[in-house]
Design a protein around this motif. Structure first.
Motif, short mmCIF file in Angstrom:
data_model
loop_
_atom_site.label_atom_id
_atom_site.label_comp_id
_atom_site.label_asym_id
_atom_site.label_seq_id
_atom_site.Cartn_x
_atom_site.Cartn_y
_atom_site.Cartn_z
N GLY A 1 0.80 -1.22 0.00
CA GLY A 1 0.00 0.00 0.00
C GLY A 1 0.83 1.26 0.00
N LEU A 2 2.13 1.15 0.31
CA LEU A 2 3.00 2.32 0.36
C LEU A 2 3.77 2.54 -0.94
CD1 LEU A 2 4.46 1.95 3.97
CD2 LEU A 2 2.73 3.57 3.17
N ARG A 3 3.66 1.61 -1.86
CA ARG A 3 4.39 1.77 -3.12
C ARG A 3 3.85 2.94 -3.93
NH1 ARG A 3 4.74 -4.69 -4.44
NH2 ARG A 3 6.51 -5.12 -3.08
N PHE A 4 2.53 3.11 -3.92
CA PHE A 4 1.95 4.25 -4.65
C PHE A 4 2.43 5.56 -4.04
CE2 PHE A 4 -1.34 7.50 -5.07
CZ PHE A 4 -1.45 7.58 -6.45
N LEU B 1 9.77 18.53 0.98
CA LEU B 1 10.24 18.22 2.33
C LEU B 1 9.19 17.44 3.11
CD1 LEU B 1 12.19 18.61 4.78
CD2 LEU B 1 11.01 20.78 5.20
N CYS B 2 7.96 17.94 3.13
CA CYS B 2 6.88 17.27 3.88
C CYS B 2 6.59 15.89 3.31
CB CYS B 2 5.62 18.13 3.86
SG CYS B 2 5.79 19.70 4.73
N ALA B 3 6.61 15.77 1.98
CA ALA B 3 6.30 14.48 1.34
C ALA B 3 7.35 13.43 1.68
CB ALA B 3 6.21 14.66 -0.17
N ILE B 4 8.63 13.80 1.62
CA ILE B 4 9.69 12.83 1.91
C ILE B 4 9.70 12.45 3.39
CG2 ILE B 4 12.20 12.52 1.98
CD1 ILE B 4 12.38 14.05 -0.62
N LEU B 5 9.49 13.43 4.26
CA LEU B 5 9.43 13.12 5.69
C LEU B 5 8.26 12.19 6.01
CD1 LEU B 5 10.30 16.57 7.34
CD2 LEU B 5 11.79 14.59 7.00
N LEU B 6 7.10 12.44 5.38
CA LEU B 6 5.95 11.57 5.58
C LEU B 6 6.23 10.16 5.11
CD1 LEU B 6 2.94 11.03 6.24
CD2 LEU B 6 2.41 11.85 3.92
N LEU B 7 6.82 10.04 3.92
CA LEU B 7 7.13 8.71 3.38
C LEU B 7 8.12 7.97 4.27
CD1 LEU B 7 7.03 6.60 1.07
CD2 LEU B 7 8.95 7.83 0.03
N SER B 8 9.17 8.66 4.70
CA SER B 8 10.18 8.02 5.55
C SER B 8 9.55 7.54 6.86
CB SER B 8 11.32 8.99 5.83
OG SER B 8 11.98 9.36 4.63
N TRP B 9 8.69 8.35 7.42
CA TRP B 9 8.02 7.96 8.68
C TRP B 9 7.12 6.74 8.49
CZ3 TRP B 9 2.65 8.81 10.10
CH2 TRP B 9 2.36 8.48 11.41
N MET C 1 15.67 6.16 5.73
CA MET C 1 15.85 7.40 6.48
C MET C 1 16.81 8.35 5.78
SD MET C 1 13.81 7.43 8.93
CE MET C 1 14.41 8.93 9.68
N LEU C 2 17.62 7.84 4.85
CA LEU C 2 18.59 8.70 4.16
C LEU C 2 17.93 9.84 3.39
CD1 LEU C 2 21.52 9.27 3.50
CD2 LEU C 2 21.36 7.65 1.60
N PRO C 3 16.84 9.60 2.60
CA PRO C 3 16.20 10.73 1.92
C PRO C 3 15.72 11.81 2.88
CG PRO C 3 15.43 8.66 1.01
CD PRO C 3 16.22 8.32 2.22
N ALA C 4 15.22 11.42 4.06
CA ALA C 4 14.75 12.41 5.04
C ALA C 4 15.90 13.28 5.52
CB ALA C 4 14.09 11.69 6.22
N ILE C 5 17.05 12.67 5.78
CA ILE C 5 18.22 13.44 6.22
C ILE C 5 18.70 14.37 5.12
CG2 ILE C 5 20.62 13.24 6.97
CD1 ILE C 5 19.85 10.53 8.22
N VAL D 1 15.75 6.69 -5.51
CA VAL D 1 15.83 5.58 -6.46
C VAL D 1 16.13 4.28 -5.72
CG1 VAL D 1 17.22 4.58 -8.34
CG2 VAL D 1 16.47 6.97 -8.46
N ARG D 2 17.00 4.37 -4.72
CA ARG D 2 17.35 3.17 -3.94
C ARG D 2 16.15 2.70 -3.12
NH1 ARG D 2 22.12 2.74 0.61
NH2 ARG D 2 22.22 0.45 0.71
N VAL D 3 15.38 3.62 -2.56
CA VAL D 3 14.17 3.24 -1.82
C VAL D 3 13.19 2.55 -2.75
CG1 VAL D 3 12.14 4.13 -0.60
CG2 VAL D 3 14.42 5.01 -0.05
N CYS D 4 12.99 3.11 -3.94
CA CYS D 4 12.07 2.50 -4.92
C CYS D 4 12.55 1.11 -5.31
CB CYS D 4 11.96 3.39 -6.15
SG CYS D 4 11.06 4.93 -5.88
N TYR D 5 13.86 0.94 -5.45
CA TYR D 5 14.39 -0.37 -5.81
C TYR D 5 14.06 -1.39 -4.72
CZ TYR D 5 17.78 -4.12 -6.36
OH TYR D 5 18.37 -5.35 -6.48
N LEU D 6 14.22 -1.00 -3.48
CA LEU D 6 13.91 -1.92 -2.39
C LEU D 6 12.45 -2.32 -2.39
CD1 LEU D 6 15.98 -0.42 0.58
CD2 LEU D 6 16.27 -2.67 -0.46
#
Length: 330
Positions: free
Chosen positions: A170-173, A253-261, A277-281, A318-323
């Motif tokens: 459900g988080l891939r989208f 910023l908000c979108a990446i922090l939300l996704l990482s969380w 967590m790397l994209p959030a940092i 890209v690395r997160v999407c790959y995982l």
């Protein structure tokens, strides 16, 4: 795939990162027209230096002044870009040669060859069309795309040990949506740079002349000009472009922090958590860096690092999407 193939792909990804950095430095140092022709420089394979070479350059390009420093910046960028093209071609032929290579690796290698050729054409048009902003932005996005695909190719070729990832369907989208938000932010940054709009919005967090913002002016394309160097759009249009870039940075910023969380809560594996967590940092550092650039009135090195950070942020996504999309299936 063989160890040699993986090493070659890794080297090409590092070289692509260097080419992107050199391209940003070429743009920021106003060296994009350091050589008025392509692929050479004033008709030579290197920057003309001898008296007879300078005389020949004046005859071929009357009225043009050979600026040694800018010309060398542009030519060094071209040398590295040409080397990257040769390495990508070698990767493609190696992928075809090894029957063990899966179709995804072969297809990705072929796509990279096509993109490299198109990127070279964009580089030529950047010069022959005198820094037309749409072409300059396309050239920037092309470099980021090639770097991202080479990174993805390396991730697929190295075949790491599988990491158990569950409950993320459900988080891939959401992940794809965040990636698109980031790509749009990078495109806005490219449009800002191509129109030399950075100094037109001073002050934090909004522009000092914010009352000049015009939503309709954002859709105004540069008018026909003999040269687009240093920009041709009106002041209020460039201010509006810059302000939208800042606003969308907050959305990113908000979108990446939300996704990482969300991913951090859904995935207990510590190795995967470090990746997500790397994209959030990086996005937090990128926003702070953007503020520092405005505060110190757009120093070249900080602005260059801002471009490099954008590339690193994209690669981390890209690395997160790959995982989430590939390794979990494997």
């Amino acid at each position: 795939m063989t160890q040699g193939f993986r090493r070659l792909v890794f080297m090409s990804a590092l070289l692509a990162a260097l080419v992107v950095t050199l391209g940003a430095y070429t743009r920021l140092s106003n060296a994009g027209l350091g050589c008025p022709d392509w692929p050479g420089c004033y008709g030579f394979l290197t920057v003309p230096n001898e008296s007879h070479e300078l005389m020949s350059a004046q005859q071929k390009f009357p009225g043009a002044e050979v600026h040694q420093k800018k010309a060398w910046i542009e030519m060094i960028h071209r040398y590295f870009a040409g080397s990257l093209g040769l390495i990508v071609a070698a990767i493609f032929f190696m992928a075809l040669r090894y029957s063990s290579a899966n179709k995804n690796i072969k297809g990705l290698s072929g796509l990279l060859v096509v993109l490299i050729i198109f990127q070279a054409m964009l580089g030529m048009w950047t010069v022959t069309m005198n820094l037309q902003p749409l072409v300059v932005m396309g050239h920037l996005l092309g470099g980021f795309t090639i770097l991202s695909l080479l990174t993805l190719l390396w991730l697929k070729a190295r075949q790491p040990a599988a990491v158990p990832i569950a409950h993320v369907a459900g988080l891939r989208f959401l992940t794809l949506a965040v990636l698109l938000i980031l790509i749009l932010q990078i495109a806005l940054g490219g449009w800002l740079a191509a129109n030399y709009a950075a100094p037109h919005c001073r002050g934090l967090p909004l522009c000092e002349n914010g009352e000049l913002f015009s939503l309709s002016s954002l859709f105004q394309l540069p008018h026909s000009s003999a040269s687009y160097e240093f920009g041709v759009l009106p002041f209020e249009t460039r201010l509006s472009i810059h302000l939208v870039h800042r606003i969308w940075a907050m959305v990113t910023l908000c979108a990446i922090l939300l996704l990482s969380w969300r991913l951090y809560r859904a995935i207990p594996d510590k190795r995967v958590r470090a990746v997500i967590m790397l994209p959030a940092i990086l996005v937090l550092c990128q926003v702070l860096l953007g503020g520092a650039i405005v505060h110190w009135q757009f120093p070249l090195l900080l602005t260059l690092f801002h471009n490099v950070m954008a590339a690193l942020l994209l690669l981390s996504m890209v690395r997160v999407c790959y995982l989430l999309f590939y390794q979990s299936k494997e």
